[in-house]
Every structure is written in structure tokens, then in C-alpha cells.
Design a protein around this motif. Structure first.
Motif, short mmCIF file in Angstrom:
data_model
loop_
_atom_site.label_atom_id
_atom_site.label_comp_id
_atom_site.label_asym_id
_atom_site.label_seq_id
_atom_site.Cartn_x
_atom_site.Cartn_y
_atom_site.Cartn_z
N PRO A 48 0.81 -1.22 0.00
CA PRO A 48 0.00 0.00 0.00
C PRO A 48 0.84 1.27 0.00
O PRO A 48 1.91 1.32 0.63
N GLN A 49 0.34 2.27 -0.71
CA GLN A 49 1.03 3.54 -0.82
C GLN A 49 0.01 4.66 -0.86
O GLN A 49 -0.95 4.61 -1.62
N VAL A 50 0.19 5.68 -0.04
CA VAL A 50 -0.75 6.79 0.02
C VAL A 50 -0.70 7.59 -1.28
O VAL A 50 0.37 7.95 -1.76
N VAL A 51 -1.88 7.86 -1.83
CA VAL A 51 -1.99 8.72 -3.01
C VAL A 51 -2.44 10.12 -2.60
O VAL A 51 -1.86 11.12 -2.99
N VAL A 52 -3.52 10.18 -1.80
CA VAL A 52 -4.03 11.48 -1.36
C VAL A 52 -4.73 11.31 -0.03
O VAL A 52 -5.40 10.30 0.23
N LEU A 53 -4.56 12.30 0.85
CA LEU A 53 -5.21 12.34 2.16
C LEU A 53 -5.98 13.64 2.29
O LEU A 53 -5.51 14.69 1.86
N ASN A 54 -7.13 13.56 2.91
CA ASN A 54 -7.98 14.73 3.10
C ASN A 54 -7.83 15.22 4.54
O ASN A 54 -8.64 14.88 5.41
N HIS A 55 -6.80 16.00 4.79
CA HIS A 55 -6.53 16.45 6.15
C HIS A 55 -7.63 17.38 6.67
O HIS A 55 -7.92 17.38 7.88
N ALA A 56 -8.24 18.17 5.78
CA ALA A 56 -9.31 19.08 6.22
C ALA A 56 -10.51 18.28 6.71
O ALA A 56 -11.11 18.58 7.74
N ARG A 66 -1.78 13.32 11.08
CA ARG A 66 -0.37 13.74 10.99
C ARG A 66 0.51 13.02 12.01
O ARG A 66 1.74 13.09 11.91
N VAL A 67 -0.10 12.34 12.98
CA VAL A 67 0.71 11.59 13.94
C VAL A 67 1.21 10.28 13.34
O VAL A 67 2.03 9.59 13.94
N LEU A 68 0.70 9.92 12.15
CA LEU A 68 1.08 8.66 11.51
C LEU A 68 2.19 8.89 10.50
O LEU A 68 2.22 9.90 9.80
N SER A 69 3.09 7.93 10.41
CA SER A 69 4.05 7.95 9.33
C SER A 69 3.33 7.61 8.03
O SER A 69 2.19 7.11 8.04
N GLU A 70 3.99 7.83 6.91
CA GLU A 70 3.37 7.50 5.63
C GLU A 70 3.10 6.00 5.53
O GLU A 70 2.07 5.58 5.01
N GLN A 71 4.00 5.20 6.07
CA GLN A 71 3.80 3.75 6.05
C GLN A 71 2.62 3.35 6.92
O GLN A 71 1.81 2.50 6.53
N GLU A 72 2.48 3.97 8.09
CA GLU A 72 1.36 3.67 8.98
C GLU A 72 0.03 4.10 8.34
O GLU A 72 -0.98 3.41 8.45
N THR A 73 0.06 5.26 7.68
CA THR A 73 -1.15 5.75 7.02
C THR A 73 -1.58 4.81 5.91
O THR A 73 -2.77 4.49 5.76
N ALA A 74 -0.61 4.36 5.12
CA ALA A 74 -0.92 3.44 4.02
C ALA A 74 -1.49 2.13 4.56
O ALA A 74 -2.45 1.57 4.01
N ALA A 75 -0.92 1.63 5.65
CA ALA A 75 -1.42 0.39 6.24
C ALA A 75 -2.84 0.56 6.77
O ALA A 75 -3.69 -0.32 6.62
N LEU A 76 -3.12 1.72 7.37
CA LEU A 76 -4.44 1.99 7.92
C LEU A 76 -5.49 2.06 6.82
O LEU A 76 -6.53 1.38 6.90
N PHE A 77 -5.25 2.84 5.78
CA PHE A 77 -6.28 3.08 4.78
C PHE A 77 -6.29 2.04 3.66
O PHE A 77 -7.10 2.14 2.74
N SER A 78 -5.45 1.05 3.77
CA SER A 78 -5.56 -0.12 2.88
C SER A 78 -6.31 -1.25 3.56
O SER A 78 -6.69 -2.23 2.91
N GLY A 79 -6.50 -1.14 4.89
CA GLY A 79 -7.12 -2.22 5.65
C GLY A 79 -6.14 -3.26 6.13
O GLY A 79 -6.54 -4.23 6.78
N PRO A 185 -3.75 -0.18 -12.15
CA PRO A 185 -3.30 -0.12 -10.76
C PRO A 185 -4.48 -0.13 -9.80
O PRO A 185 -5.45 0.60 -9.99
N GLY A 186 -4.41 -0.97 -8.77
CA GLY A 186 -5.49 -1.09 -7.80
C GLY A 186 -5.43 0.00 -6.75
O GLY A 186 -4.36 0.58 -6.48
N ALA A 187 -6.57 0.27 -6.14
CA ALA A 187 -6.64 1.31 -5.11
C ALA A 187 -7.81 1.05 -4.18
O ALA A 187 -8.74 0.31 -4.52
N ILE A 188 -7.76 1.66 -3.01
CA ILE A 188 -8.85 1.62 -2.04
C ILE A 188 -9.16 3.06 -1.63
O ILE A 188 -8.25 3.85 -1.33
N LEU A 189 -10.44 3.39 -1.65
CA LEU A 189 -10.90 4.70 -1.21
C LEU A 189 -11.57 4.57 0.15
O LEU A 189 -12.29 3.59 0.40
N THR A 190 -11.35 5.52 1.02
CA THR A 190 -12.06 5.58 2.30
C THR A 190 -13.15 6.63 2.20
O THR A 190 -12.87 7.81 1.98
#
Length: 502
Positions: A48-56, A66-79, A185-190
Motif C-alpha cells: 500500500p502507498q498513500v496517493v491522497v489524504l484529506n486532512h481538512a 499527521r501523527v502517523l508515518s506515511e507507512q502507517e497511514t498506508a497500512a491503515l487506509f488499505s485495511g 493499478p489497484g486502489a482503495i478509497l475511504t
């Protein structure tokens, strides 16, 4: 429908998420009878790799990503990693798809639960593209990157246009390919929604063969979305009326900005009144009421001009499910339902003409307003005038000759419109302020969306998407740096078909 696969993929979901993110889950939907859902966890993905995050959006939910690293964020939003309080489920529902009834369900989506914000608001958090479920039928349960980015872009644009909508919190690439016409390329949206309860959810409840299921679901919806109806004389009739009014308002708002949903099936109509399930959606450029973009809508069922009629048709299906609750007499229940459904056109017309008055700066009502509006729209149809730019030009109060040079028919209409404005009280400054807040300068035009999706999916270039997102985030502003995004497509740039991505 029940599936005993709660631990099916649990080995990939056992790590904990940083508690400082601020998740606060509840699971009221899971407390419904278990035939409304199936428990399971997302299918893990490779890289998993972050493409876009909606911080607002995250901040409005009380979340700090923002407390998550990019790797942690990717793991979270990929499931691959789930928040500790998440209880992932796939929801069951049915639906009329292009008029044909089908038993459905979340074939590629998983609801993590309902996040409660610090102010007590409740929002569904759902993954889309998270793998097969018991409702996948023959589908792979996955999603491609481009359609997920389309939903992200258009749902955020709709939010900025002040139109009720689900929103997108994140898109991650999975590091895997999905097969459509070609490998993509596959992706997951939250997705974030007031809820994912649909007209089709009620159709599913009605299909259980007992009235208890319908009552349980209706009581839940009243409690969750329409709590002020609990003490109504007939709360289920009041529920029907309120859903009708919300949908009339929603579709009117679509029409006022030239939005075409594309797949207005009953499983794509939210009971909460939000725009949901962005597939082959698009905005019109040149005004033509017969416009169809969706590649699967071969007969124009969901064309631009047909959206109000299709909304009423869907709501009639909703009313049918509520008949056992409306009255113990079948004849009386049918009469009540018919009366409610027949009120839809007037609700819609009131909302639409009120919105058109704002677009034209008409601050009071006159008997000739409908004819004035119709004359303009007929002229726009004949001239293939750009819908968004024409109304924005009127907002700028420029000379009529600059808007439509040497066009006698438009000059005649413009003179009548100016006379109409002068007959109403209030300053012209206020008129033009209201018009500029009702007529966007920028919409996510189809050719610009496709450019952004192609750059991201085919070349890994996110800059066109990020620029488009920045532009549509402030759609009523005249921002010179985005003037090129306001230009209608050249003939070679026109997009004639959009696709669901399933």
C-alpha cells in the motif's frame, strides 16, 4: 445473509493503530439483525502507498492523521491494519438497476463502523475496493485507481458547491493490479457518509418476507437520521415525506450545477439525502437536457433531464417497502403512499425554481419568472452554450454583446431580464453577490478530470489532480491561476462516455 469469516484475513489486521489519531467508533448498525450484514475483514494488499489524504476532512472529524508515518497511514487506509474498535462488516441491500430488481450488497466495500466526532456527530467510515465479500457475486472486490480518484475529486467538488454528499478521506494504491479491459493499478478509497442506508436497504428488508425487518430498519433510520419524527402521529409516513423532500432538494441542486449522477439505481439513493456512489458521474459543458455520459446507460434512463423523474420512481419503490407500516389497511396505506409520491414534483419544482431565481439574481417572485428561465434555457440548448460559463458571465454583469455577440435572441432576453431585476427591491450589488455565490466559476470539467486521472494512473503524476482539487475547493472564486480550468473543451477534448470502473 451471514458469513462466518470474521477471522478470514485477521492475520494481516492484528496490529494496533496509533491511539492519538482519535478514532471513536460505535457500531449501531451492527446491532440490527445479522441478516442486514456479514462480518469479515478487508483482504490484505501487497504494497500500500498513500496517493491522497484529506486532512481538512480528517480535522472536521476530530482525527489527527499527521501523527502517523506515511507507512502507517498506508497500512491503515488499505485495511492491512485496522483501528482497535473497528468491527468491519459488508452491508446487505437490494436494488433496481436500470429498472431490474436484483439482490445486492457491498460487493467491494467494508464498513469499519461509525466514527463519533468530538461534537457527537456520527459518520460511517467505509473502505471501497477492499476485496471480495459474500455479496461480490462474480466480482473481484477490488477497485482501480482512476475511478477512486474520480470519486475523491467529484465528491470534494460537490462538498465545496454546498451539495449534500459523501466525502473521501483517503485513496491508497494497493501495489496490485486489477483486471478490467486491461491491467490497471489497484486502489482503495475511504468514504465518509452520514450513513450507507439506501432505498435498496429497505428493499432488502422487504425481501426478508416479514414486516418486522422493515419496522426494525425504519425505526433505526428515524432514530439515526430523523429523530424529531419519533413522536409524530404516523412516524413512518413522516419518514417517507422527509426522505422525499430531501431527495427533491438534492436532485434540484444537481440540476442547478449541471451534474449528472449516471447510475441512479435504487441502491444508489441514500436515505439520508446525500449524493452517494460516484461512478460514471459528470458535469455538462454545453447545455443539452438529453446529455448522457455513462457508458452503461445505453437508453438514456438517467440522462440529465430525466433525473427528477428517476428520483420520483426510486422513491415510489421506497414507499412500497413502507406500506405495511403506513396503515393496517392496505388501501389506506397505498393512498397515503401515493399522495406522498405525487407531491415530489412540486417539492422539486419549488427547490429548482428557487435555485434558478438565485442564479439569475431574482430576489422576489413574479408570475413571469418561469417563462423567463425557460426562454433562456431553450436558447442555451439551441446555441449549445456552456452552462457554467454562461451563468457566471451573467453574474459578472458584463455587456450582453460580450456574452453573446450579435445574437438578437439573447439580446432580447437580456433586456427583459435586466428590466425584471430593476423591478425588485434591493441593491444591484446584493444581486450580483447572490449570483456569484450561486453560479460556480469552476466545476470539475470532464476533460480536466480525465487528464488528471490519466496522469495519475498511467504515469504516476499527481500534480494535475492536486491542481484540480485546489481549484474546485473554492468554486465560487475568480482565481486567475485557474482560468484554464474554466475553458470548455475543444472538440478533440470532449468526453462522450464515462465508466463505472467495476
Amino acid at each position: 445473509m451471514k458469513d462466518n469469516t470474521a477471522t478470514k484475513h485477521s492475520e494481516a489486521n492484528t496490529q494496533s493503530v496509533n491511539p492519538n489519531v482519535g478514532w471513536h467508533f460505535d457500531h449501531s448498525y451492527e446491532r440490527l439483525p445479522d441478516y442486514f450484514y456479514a462480518r469479515l475483514t478487508p483482504v490484505p494488499v501487497q504494497a500500500p502507498q498513500v496517493v491522497v489524504l484529506n486532512h481538512a476532512l480528517a480535522a472536521s472529524l476530530g482525527l489527527n492523521l499527521r501523527v502517523l508515518s506515511e507507512q502507517e497511514t498506508a497500512a491503515l487506509f488499505s485495511g492491512n491494519v485496522l483501528p482497535d474498535p473497528a468491527h468491519p462488516i459488508a452491508q446487505a441491500y437490494a436494488g433496481h438497476q436500470f429498472g431490474h430488481f436484483t439482490m445486492l450488497g457491498d460487493g467491494r466495500a467494508i464498513l469499519l463502523g461509525e466514527h463519533l466526532t468530538p461534537t457527537g456527530k456520527r459518520f460511517d467510515i467505509q473502505f471501497k475496493g477492499s476485496g471480495q465479500t459474500p455479496f461480490s457475486r462474480r466480482g473481484d472486490g477490488r477497485a482501480a485507481l482512476a475511478p477512486m480518484l474520480r470519486e475523491y475529486i467529484v465528491s470534494e467538488a460537490m462538498h465545496a458547491l454546498n451539495i449534500p454528499t459523501t466525502r473521501s478521506l483517503a485513496v491508497v494504491k494497493t501495489g496490485e493490479w486489477v483486471m478490467r479491459e486491461k491491467p490497471l493499478p489497484g486502489a482503495i478509497l475511504t468514504r465518509v457518509a452520514a450513513s450507507h442506508i439506501r432505498v435498496g436497504t429497505f428493499q432488502y428488508a422487504a425481501g426478508q418476507g416479514n414486516d418486522t425487518a422493515i419496522k426494525i430498519l425504519a425505526d433505526y433510520v428515524i432514530q439515526r437520521h430523523y429523530s424529531d419524527l419519533k413522536d409524530a402521529e404516523n412516524p413512518y409516513l413522516s419518514l417517507l415525506n422527509h426522505v422525499i423532500e430531501r431527495q427533491a432538494s438534492l436532485v434540484a441542486q444537481w440540476m442547478l450545477v449541471g451534474f449528472i449522477h449516471g447510475v441512479m439505481n435504487t441502491d444508489n439513493m441514500s436515505i439520508s439525502g446525500e449524493t452517494i456512489d460516484y461512478g460514471p458521474c459528470a458535469f455538462i459543458d454545453s447545455y443539452d437536457p438529453t446529455t448522457v455520459f455513462s457508458s452503461i446507460d445505453q437508453h438514456g434512463r438517467y440522462r440529465y433531464s430525466n433525473q427528477p423523474l428517476m428520483a420520483q420512481w426510486n422513491l415510489a419503490r421506497f414507499a412500497e417497502t413502507l406500506l405495511p407500516l403506513l396503515d393496517s389497511s392496505q388501501d389506506k396505506a397505498v393512498a397515503l403512499a401515493e399522495e406522498a409520491i405525487h407531491a415530489f414534483p412540486q417539492h422539486y419544482q419549488n427547490q429548482w425554481i428557487s435555485g434558478m431565481r438565485r442564479k439569475l439574481g431574482l430576489l422576489n417572485e413574479e408570475a413571469g419568472d418561469a417563462e423567463l428561465i425557460a426562454t433562456l434555457l431553450n436558447w442555451m440548448t439551441q446555441q449549445k452554450t456552456d452552462y457554467t460559463n454562461l451563468f457566471r458571465a451573467l453574474s459578472a454583469d458584463g455587456p450582453a454583446e460580450e456574452i453573446a455577440p450579435h445574437n438578437a435572441e439573447f439580446l432580447t432576453w437580456h433586456a427583459k431580464w435586466k428590466s425584471r431585476l430593476l423591478r425588485q427591491p434591493g441593491s444591484m450589488d446584493n444581486v450580483h453577490h447572490i449570483m456569484q455565490q450561486s453560479n460556480p466559476a469552476i466545476i470539475p470539467r470532464n476533460h480536466r478530470v480525465e487528464e488528471a486521472l490519466s496522469a495519475a494512473s498511467d504515469h504516476g503524476d499527481l500534480s494535475p489532480m492536486k491542481r484540480l482539487l485546489a481549484a474546485v475547493a473554492d468554486p465560487f472564486a475568480d482565481l486567475p491561476e485557474f482560468n484554464d480550468l474554466r475553458t470548455p473543451p475543444a472538440p478533440s477534448e470532449r468526453i462522450y462516455q464515462t465508466f463505472c470502473g467495476t
